[in-house]
Design a protein around this motif. Structure first.
Motif, PDB file in Angstrom:
ATOM      1  N   SER A  82       5.720  10.302 -14.403  1.00  0.00           N
ATOM      2  CA  SER A  82       5.145   8.704 -14.766  1.00  0.00           C
ATOM      3  C   SER A  82       6.567   7.973 -15.109  1.00  0.00           C
ATOM      4  N   GLU A  83       7.708   8.310 -15.667  1.00  0.00           N
ATOM      5  CA  GLU A  83       8.603   7.495 -15.894  1.00  0.00           C
ATOM      6  C   GLU A  83       9.312   6.776 -14.711  1.00  0.00           C
ATOM      7  N   GLU A  84       9.338   7.841 -13.692  1.00  0.00           N
ATOM      8  CA  GLU A  84       9.973   7.433 -12.358  1.00  0.00           C
ATOM      9  C   GLU A  84       9.121   6.573 -11.657  1.00  0.00           C
ATOM     10  N   ALA A  85       7.694   6.876 -12.035  1.00  0.00           N
ATOM     11  CA  ALA A  85       6.870   5.827 -11.375  1.00  0.00           C
ATOM     12  C   ALA A  85       6.725   4.357 -11.849  1.00  0.00           C
ATOM     13  N   VAL A  86       7.063   4.379 -13.157  1.00  0.00           N
ATOM     14  CA  VAL A  86       7.150   2.935 -13.792  1.00  0.00           C
ATOM     15  C   VAL A  86       8.505   2.362 -13.293  1.00  0.00           C
ATOM     16  N   GLU A  87       9.504   2.949 -13.346  1.00  0.00           N
ATOM     17  CA  GLU A  87      10.912   2.672 -12.982  1.00  0.00           C
ATOM     18  C   GLU A  87      10.891   2.279 -11.351  1.00  0.00           C
ATOM     19  N   PHE A  88      10.114   2.664 -10.517  1.00  0.00           N
ATOM     20  CA  PHE A  88      10.187   2.347  -9.131  1.00  0.00           C
ATOM     21  C   PHE A  88       9.337   1.304  -9.181  1.00  0.00           C
ATOM     22  N   ALA A  89       8.054   0.982  -9.720  1.00  0.00           N
ATOM     23  CA  ALA A  89       7.262  -0.189  -9.425  1.00  0.00           C
ATOM     24  C   ALA A  89       7.780  -1.354 -10.075  1.00  0.00           C
ATOM     25  N   THR A  90       8.650  -1.199 -11.418  1.00  0.00           N
ATOM     26  CA  THR A  90       9.215  -2.469 -11.841  1.00  0.00           C
ATOM     27  C   THR A  90      10.330  -2.799 -11.179  1.00  0.00           C
ATOM     28  N   ALA A  91      11.068  -2.087 -10.398  1.00  0.00           N
ATOM     29  CA  ALA A  91      12.079  -2.450  -9.497  1.00  0.00           C
ATOM     30  C   ALA A  91      11.622  -3.329  -8.492  1.00  0.00           C
ATOM     31  N   GLU A  92      10.293  -2.760  -7.926  1.00  0.00           N
ATOM     32  CA  GLU A  92      10.110  -3.535  -6.647  1.00  0.00           C
ATOM     33  C   GLU A  92       9.370  -4.955  -6.989  1.00  0.00           C
ATOM     34  N   LEU A  93       8.902  -4.896  -8.349  1.00  0.00           N
ATOM     35  CA  LEU A  93       8.260  -6.192  -8.734  1.00  0.00           C
ATOM     36  C   LEU A  93       9.342  -7.217  -8.964  1.00  0.00           C
ATOM     37  N   GLU A  94      10.471  -6.667  -9.539  1.00  0.00           N
ATOM     38  CA  GLU A  94      11.520  -7.602  -9.841  1.00  0.00           C
ATOM     39  C   GLU A  94      12.171  -8.202  -8.711  1.00  0.00           C
ATOM     40  N   LEU A  95      12.249  -7.349  -7.620  1.00  0.00           N
ATOM     41  CA  LEU A  95      12.968  -7.898  -6.406  1.00  0.00           C
ATOM     42  C   LEU A  95      12.179  -8.841  -5.907  1.00  0.00           C
ATOM     43  N   ALA A  96      10.863  -8.662  -5.783  1.00  0.00           N
ATOM     44  CA  ALA A  96       9.888  -9.483  -5.268  1.00  0.00           C
ATOM     45  C   ALA A  96       9.926 -11.023  -6.021  1.00  0.00           C
ATOM     46  N   GLN A  97       9.707 -10.703  -7.175  1.00  0.00           N
ATOM     47  CA  GLN A  97       9.454 -11.859  -8.224  1.00  0.00           C
ATOM     48  C   GLN A  97      10.874 -12.693  -8.275  1.00  0.00           C
ATOM     49  N   ALA A  98      12.037 -12.181  -7.851  1.00  0.00           N
ATOM     50  CA  ALA A  98      13.309 -12.852  -8.146  1.00  0.00           C
ATOM     51  C   ALA A  98      13.291 -14.139  -7.147  1.00  0.00           C
TER      52      ALA A  98
ATOM     53  N   ALA B  80       0.989  -1.179  -0.034  1.00  0.00           N
ATOM     54  CA  ALA B  80       0.012   0.107  -0.007  1.00  0.00           C
ATOM     55  C   ALA B  80       0.944   1.242  -0.112  1.00  0.00           C
ATOM     56  N   ASN B  81       1.823   1.403   0.696  1.00  0.00           N
ATOM     57  CA  ASN B  81       2.717   2.506   0.954  1.00  0.00           C
ATOM     58  C   ASN B  81       3.479   2.646  -0.464  1.00  0.00           C
ATOM     59  N   ARG B  82       3.962   1.312  -1.168  1.00  0.00           N
ATOM     60  CA  ARG B  82       4.570   1.859  -2.654  1.00  0.00           C
ATOM     61  C   ARG B  82       3.347   2.048  -3.474  1.00  0.00           C
ATOM     62  N   LEU B  83       2.290   1.512  -3.357  1.00  0.00           N
ATOM     63  CA  LEU B  83       1.271   2.063  -4.346  1.00  0.00           C
ATOM     64  C   LEU B  83       0.944   3.422  -4.117  1.00  0.00           C
ATOM     65  N   HIS B  84       0.988   4.119  -2.862  1.00  0.00           N
ATOM     66  CA  HIS B  84       0.829   5.407  -2.896  1.00  0.00           C
ATOM     67  C   HIS B  84       1.792   6.132  -3.494  1.00  0.00           C
ATOM     68  N   THR B  85       3.215   5.675  -3.340  1.00  0.00           N
ATOM     69  CA  THR B  85       4.288   6.406  -3.664  1.00  0.00           C
ATOM     70  C   THR B  85       4.062   6.457  -5.444  1.00  0.00           C
TER      71      THR B  85
ATOM     72  N   SER C 291       1.332   8.798  -6.126  1.00  0.00           N
ATOM     73  CA  SER C 291       1.667  10.369  -5.898  1.00  0.00           C
ATOM     74  C   SER C 291       2.894  10.734  -7.077  1.00  0.00           C
ATOM     75  N   LEU C 292       3.817   9.693  -7.508  1.00  0.00           N
ATOM     76  CA  LEU C 292       4.683  10.263  -8.861  1.00  0.00           C
ATOM     77  C   LEU C 292       3.996  10.440 -10.006  1.00  0.00           C
ATOM     78  N   ILE C 293       2.836   9.645 -10.181  1.00  0.00           N
ATOM     79  CA  ILE C 293       2.189   9.987 -11.504  1.00  0.00           C
ATOM     80  C   ILE C 293       1.342  11.194 -11.372  1.00  0.00           C
ATOM     81  N   GLU C 294       0.675  11.456 -10.361  1.00  0.00           N
ATOM     82  CA  GLU C 294       0.003  12.750 -10.075  1.00  0.00           C
ATOM     83  C   GLU C 294       0.912  13.845 -10.071  1.00  0.00           C
ATOM     84  N   LEU C 295       2.200  13.695  -9.924  1.00  0.00           N
ATOM     85  CA  LEU C 295       3.219  14.737 -10.039  1.00  0.00           C
ATOM     86  C   LEU C 295       3.797  14.931 -11.363  1.00  0.00           C
ATOM     87  N   GLY C 296       3.105  14.032 -12.301  1.00  0.00           N
ATOM     88  CA  GLY C 296       3.431  14.007 -13.581  1.00  0.00           C
ATOM     89  C   GLY C 296       4.956  13.437 -14.007  1.00  0.00           C
TER      90      GLY C 296
END
Length: 553
Positions: free
Chosen positions: A364-380, A349-354, A357-362
Motif C-alpha cells: 500500500s505504501e508504494e501504491a500511495v507513493e505512485f499515485a501521489t507522484a502521478e497526481l503531482e506531475l499532472a497537477q503541476a 486506467a493503466n495507472r489505476l490498475h497498477t 495491483s499494488l494494494i492487492e499485493l499488500g
C-alpha cells in the motif's frame, strides 16, 4: 343534326420583341425616306424637263430669227418655198417638235403639218412684235407645248421686225422623256428600299440573337430584377470581360475583396489583391471551391469561363469562409482535446490498475507513493497554466495542447515570465482569433519537435510557450527545438499552401493554411508576427497584438 365544330381559342399574342419593333420601325423609316426622295426627284425632274425644253426652244427660235436666209426670205413674195425645207431641217437638228416662221400678222409660212401653212398661229405674238423673246405654254396644232416666240429683224429696213419665229416642244414629248427618268428613278428607289430592308433585317437578326427575342418591357423587368438580385445576394459576384477587366461586381464582392470606390472597368491586376488571389481570378480554366486569402478573410472561389465562339471573360463567385475556417480550427482543437482525453483516460486506467495491483499485493505504501507522484506531475502543469493565464480560452487551449504534446512525446512548458491577468484582454480582441493564432503555432511547433525529428535537434523534444499581457500589448511566443525553418523560406511560410507538416528539413508548398491564417488574424487585429531562431535551435514565432486603450481592467 350536325353540331358546329367549336373554334379553337384565339392565341393572345404578347408585345412584339424589341428586335421586331426596331425592324418594323426601321423598315417604315427607310420606306418613307426612299419615297420622299423619289417624289422630290420626280418633281425636280419635271421642272428640269420643262426648263430644258424651254432652253432648246429658245436656242432654235433665236438661231432661225438671226439667220440671214430667213431675213432674205421674209422680203420675198413667196417665203414658204424657201423657209419650209430650211425650218424642217433645223427642227430635226435642234431636237424640237416644230419651228414655225410666220408673218407679223400671225400667218404661218412654215409648219411640220403642211396643212397648217397659211393659217393663223395659235398663240400670243404681242410681246414678240414689241421686240421681246418670250416663252409660253399653249395649245397648238400638235397639242399643248412649251414654245418660244422670237422676232426677225431686217437690217436693211433699220432693224424693223419683218417676221416672227416660234419654236417649241410638245408636252407629250416632255412627258415621254420624264417617264423614262421616272422609271429609272423607281428602279433606284426599289433597289435602295431592298438594300435598306436587307441591312435592317441583318442588324435586327443579330439584335434578336443578343436580346433572346425579348421585348422592351421584358428587358426592363430583367434589368430591375438583375439589379435587385445583385444588391440582395450577400455572396460576392464578379464578372470579368475578355481583357480581364471588371465588367460587373456586386456589393458583396466589393466587401469581400475589400475594394473601395468603383472597380468596374479596372483590370484585375490593379485592384491591389494578393498575388495568389489575382492569379486565381486570371486563371483561364474553371475553379471549384478553391480557398484563397485576402488581408482579412478566407474566401472560397468558384469561377467559370464565359465563351461563345470567342473568349468573353469569366464569372467568379466568392463566399466568406473566414468564420467557417475558424470553426474548423476550433473543431480540430476539440478533436485533439478528445483524443488527448481518451489517451489520458487510457493512461489513467493503466495507472489505476497498477495502484490496485499494488494494494492487492499488500504494498500500500508504494501504491500511495505512485499515485501521489502521478497526481503531482499532472497537477503541476495545470496549476502553472491556471495561475499564469487567467484568460479561460487560452488556458483551456494550453492545457489541451499540453495533453496532445505529451501524447506525442513532446514536453510543452509555459515560461516563468508568462502572465495574463483576468480582464486585461479587450472585448475587441476575439477569442476565436487567439485560438487561431496560438493553436496553429502550437500545432506547427509540436509537429516540428515530435519524434522522429529532422537532423539538428538536441535533447528531448520541447516546446516553450510565452503568453504575457503588459505594456499595452499581448505577447504570444512559441519556440521549439526542432530543425527550424530555412532562411530563404522565412517569408514564404506565411503564404497560402505552406505547412510545417511537410518535411521540416526542406519545407515545401503543401495544402496548409495554418500560418497564413495566423498572419491574417494578426493583421486583422493590428498586430505583427515575426520568425527567428530559438535558443534551442528550432523556430521561434513571436506575435504582438496591441491592447486598445480603455480595454484594460
Amino acid at each position: 343534326m350536325r353540331l358546329p365544330r367549336p373554334r379553337p381559342p384565339r392565341r393572345l399574342r404578347g408585345p412584339r420583341s424589341l428586335a421586331g419593333q426596331l425592324f418594323a420601325m426601321q423598315v417604315v423609316l427607310v420606306a418613307v425616306v426612299v419615297m420622299g426622295c423619289a417624289v422630290f426627284a420626280y418633281l425636280s425632274a419635271g421642272r428640269q424637263a420643262e426648263e430644258t425644253a424651254q432652253r432648246q426652244a429658245t436656242a432654235a427660235a433665236t438661231a432661225v430669227a438671226d439667220s440671214p436666209a430667213v431675213v432674205a426670205a421674209a422680203r420675198s413674195a413667196h417665203p414658204t418655198a424657201t423657209l419650209q425645207p430650211y425650218s424642217e431641217r433645223l427642227r430635226r437638228d435642234a431636237g424640237v417638235d416644230f419651228v414655225v416662221v410666220m408673218a407679223t400678222d400671225g400667218t404661218r409660212w412654215t409648219h411640220p403639218e403642211p396643212s397648217a401653212i397659211g393659217k393663223k398661229y395659235l398663240g400670243h405674238i404681242g410681246p414678240a412684235l414689241r421686240g421681246e423673246i418670250f416663252p409660253e405654254t399653249h395649245m397648238g396644232v400638235l397639242g399643248p407645248s412649251v414654245r418660244v416666240v422670237a422676232p426677225v429683224r431686217d437690217p436693211r429696213r433699220g432693224g424693223r421686225i419683218t417676221a416672227l419665229v416660234s419654236s417649241g416642244i410638245t408636252i407629250k414629248t416632255i412627258s415621254a422623256q420624264l417617264r423614262d427618268q421616272v422609271l429609272a428613278l423607281a428602279g433606284v428607289a426599289a433597289a435602295a428600299l431592298a438594300l435598306g430592308g436587307l441591312g435592317t433585317y441583318v442588324i435586327n437578326a443579330r439584335l434578336r440573337r443578343h436580346t433572346h427575342g425579348m421585348n422592351a418591357g421584358e428587358l426592363g423587368r430583367m434589368h430591375d430584377y438583375h439589379q435587385a438580385a445583385l444588391h440582395a445576394v450577400r455572396e460576392g459576384l464578379l464578372m470579368l470581360d475578355g481583357q480581364r477587366r471588371v465588367a460587373l461586381i456586386n456589393d458583396g464582392g466589393q466587401e469581400l475583396l475589400g475594394l473601395s470606390g468603383d472597380a468596374v472597368g479596372r483590370p484585375v491586376t490593379e485592384l491591389g489583391l494578393p498575388p495568389a488571389l489575382t492569379e486565381a481570378l486570371l486563371a483561364p480554366g474553371p475553379r471549384v471551391d478553391e480557398l484563397q486569402l485576402t488581408g482579412e478573410r478566407v474566401l472560397v472561389i468558384n469561377s467559370s469561363p464565359v465563351s461563345g465562339g470567342e473568349r468573353r471573360g469569366s464569372v467568379v463567385t466568392l463566399r466568406d469562409h473566414t468564420e467557417l475556417q475558424a470553426l474548423s480550427g476550433e473543431l480540430d482543437s476539440v478533436r485533439g482535446f478528445t483524443e488527448a482525453l481518451r489517451s489520458q483516460a487510457h493512461e489513467a486506467a493503466n495507472r489505476l490498475h497498477t495502484v490496485v495491483s499494488l494494494i492487492e499485493l499488500g504494498r500500500s505504501e508504494e501504491a500511495v507513493e505512485f499515485a501521489t507522484a502521478e497526481l503531482e506531475l499532472a497537477q503541476a502543469l495545470t496549476d502553472q497554466v491556471v495561475g499564469a493565464v487567467a484568460e479561460p480560452v487560452l488556458a483551456a487551449l494550453l492545457l489541451g495542447k499540453a495533453a496532445q504534446a505529451n501524447e506525442r512525446g513532446v514536453d510543452l512548458t509555459l515560461t516563468p515570465d508568462s502572465r495574463i491577468d483576468d480582464g486585461l484582454l479587450p472585448p475587441a480582441l476575439p477569442a476565436r482569433d487567439l485560438v487561431t493564432v496560438l493553436g496553429n503555432l502550437l500545432d506547427n511547433a509540436i509537429d516540428a519537435a515530435a519524434p522522429p525529428r529532422g537532423h539538428g535537434a538536441d535533447g528531448p523534444p520541447r516546446v516553450a510557450v510565452t503568453a504575457r499581457a503588459a505594456d499595452g500589448e499581448l505577447l504570444l511566443r512559441v519556440a521549439d527545438n526542432g530543425p527550424g525553418v530555412a532562411a530563404d523560406a522565412a517569408q514564404e511560410i506565411f503564404q497560402r499552401g505552406w505547412s510545417t507538416k511537410q518535411s521540416a528539413a526542406a519545407p515545401a508548398r503543401g495544402r496548409g493554411l495554418g500560418l497564413a491564417l495566423v498572419q491574417q488574424a494578426v493583421r486583422r487585429n493590428g498586430g505583427a508576427v515575426t520568425l527567428d531562431r530559438a535558443p534551442e535551435g528550432g523556430a521561434r514565432f513571436t506575435v504582438r497584438l496591441p491592447l486598445r486603450a480603455g480595454a484594460t481592467a
